[in-house]
Design a protein around this motif. Sequence first.
Motif, PDB file in Angstrom:
ATOM      1  N   ARG A  46     -21.333  28.122  13.949  1.00 46.84           N
ATOM      2  CA  ARG A  46     -20.587  27.014  14.550  1.00 46.84           C
ATOM      3  C   ARG A  46     -20.094  26.111  13.425  1.00 46.84           C
ATOM      4  N   TYR A  55      -4.603  24.978   9.264  1.00 47.38           N
ATOM      5  CA  TYR A  55      -4.950  26.375   9.485  1.00 47.38           C
ATOM      6  C   TYR A  55      -5.972  26.844   8.456  1.00 47.38           C
ATOM      7  N   TYR A  56      -6.890  27.708   8.915  1.00 50.57           N
ATOM      8  CA  TYR A  56      -7.956  28.213   8.062  1.00 50.57           C
ATOM      9  C   TYR A  56      -8.116  29.721   8.256  1.00 50.57           C
ATOM     10  N   HIS A  57      -8.388  30.411   7.160  1.00 44.94           N
ATOM     11  CA  HIS A  57      -8.870  31.786   7.210  1.00 44.94           C
ATOM     12  C   HIS A  57     -10.394  31.708   7.220  1.00 44.94           C
ATOM     13  N   VAL A  58     -11.037  32.563   7.994  1.00 44.96           N
ATOM     14  CA  VAL A  58     -12.492  32.644   8.018  1.00 44.96           C
ATOM     15  C   VAL A  58     -12.882  34.106   7.828  1.00 44.96           C
ATOM     16  N   HIS A  96     -12.344  37.592  10.044  1.00 44.53           N
ATOM     17  CA  HIS A  96     -12.455  37.419  11.484  1.00 44.53           C
ATOM     18  C   HIS A  96     -11.111  37.793  12.112  1.00 44.53           C
ATOM     19  N   GLU A  98      -9.401  36.661  14.488  1.00 42.44           N
ATOM     20  CA  GLU A  98      -8.533  35.556  14.923  1.00 42.44           C
ATOM     21  C   GLU A  98      -7.934  34.769  13.756  1.00 42.44           C
ATOM     22  N   THR A  99      -8.263  35.152  12.535  1.00 38.66           N
ATOM     23  CA  THR A  99      -7.807  34.398  11.380  1.00 38.66           C
ATOM     24  C   THR A  99      -6.336  34.679  11.084  1.00 38.66           C
ATOM     25  N   GLY A 103      -8.026  24.454  12.840  1.00 39.76           N
ATOM     26  CA  GLY A 103      -9.396  23.953  12.848  1.00 39.76           C
ATOM     27  C   GLY A 103      -9.922  23.699  14.241  1.00 39.76           C
ATOM     28  N   TRP A 106     -11.236  26.942  15.653  1.00 36.97           N
ATOM     29  CA  TRP A 106     -12.509  27.395  15.068  1.00 36.97           C
ATOM     30  C   TRP A 106     -13.681  26.551  15.563  1.00 36.97           C
ATOM     31  N   ILE A 111     -18.246  30.961  16.185  1.00 36.07           N
ATOM     32  CA  ILE A 111     -17.474  32.074  15.642  1.00 36.07           C
ATOM     33  C   ILE A 111     -18.400  33.281  15.593  1.00 36.07           C
ATOM     34  N   LEU A 142     -14.454  29.984   3.988  1.00 34.69           N
ATOM     35  CA  LEU A 142     -13.455  29.207   4.714  1.00 34.69           C
ATOM     36  C   LEU A 142     -12.339  28.890   3.730  1.00 34.69           C
TER      37      LEU A 142
END
Length: 191
Positions: A46, A55-58, A96, A98-99, A103, A106, A111, A142
């Motif tokens: 979480r 926007y973030y890549h995870v 992931h 959805e990446t 924010g 996420w 996640i 992240l």
Amino acid sequence: MDDHVIKGDIQAVLEGAELWTQLKQHQNEMVVGPQGRRMFPNFNVRLSGLSPTKYYHVFIECRPIDHSKFAFNFQTTSWNICGPAEMESNKRIYYHPETPLQGSGWMRKPISFKTPKFTTGQSEGNMIEVKKGQKYMLVLHLVELTDDINQPNKCLEFIFDETEFVTVSCHQNQVVAATKMNRNGRITTVH
């Protein structure tokens, strides 16, 4: 301070940490093979403190803990170093599905990384390539994306020590196997 690191009060909390911690006390084992096996427990995190509109890549990394190979000693019921580790692959990362996501997306719910599989074969799609008899831990990465192409993206990583595990072809430790069987009906074999 490093300009490439995300700043702020961003936090990542491992869900189900009590089970991960319980398994680590007995040296957690992850069953792997050429066809790939899903991890158990699932890796769910979480996030909080992200900018809702950025926007973030995870992604997760399966990071080697040391440079040793391990074998299980049935007399002492412990894992012992039995030589140097095999050469590692660079295919130990899983993005992931959805990446990238804002924010707010996420932070809406935990996640879940329940689809990646650990494989000792070729890494394709949702596979993370590992070596048998070696120790790893899971690291969450992240990456905050920037709109300015002249500026680098900012990164942050979260290390979860409790996710340490050794890779096996079948469970060696009876305590780990029994704990997993009680929590997950799919675990059925013990060496």
